[in-house]
Scaffold this motif. Structure first.
Motif: not given
Length: 80
Positions: A8-13, A15-30, A73-80
């Motif tokens: 798990p990667i901690p997520l936070s909303p 700063d500005k309202k987004s109609s698509q994104v509820h929250s996001f976070g980042y793991d610098a190590a990976t 530009h980036h591959k993705f993986t859906p997370i169940p």
């Protein structure tokens, strides 16, 4: 004991309202950007630089930034 395939990667909303994104976070190590969408679903985007994550945090719209600078530009993986 098995480690989770996608830790798990901690997520936070955004700063500005987004109609698509509820929250996001980042793991610098990976270099993984985790995004949870308002309509459901969480995705990990791979190989995202710390600079792109910082730019997304500052963007006027996290969803527009994601669509213009991450998804094409980036591959993705859906997370169940």
């Amino acid at each position: 004991m098995n480690k989770p395939k996608h830790p798990p990667i901690p997520l936070s909303p955004p700063d500005k309202k987004s109609s698509q994104v509820h929250s996001f976070g980042y793991d610098a190590a990976t270099k993984t950007l985790a995004v949870k969408f308002d309509k459901g679903g969480t995705y990990h985007y791979h190989g995202v630089s710390p600079e792109k994550f910082a730019d997304m945090q500052k963007a006027e719209s996290a969803g527009k930034y994601l669509g213009a600078h991450i998804k094409p530009h980036h591959k993705f993986t859906p997370i169940p």
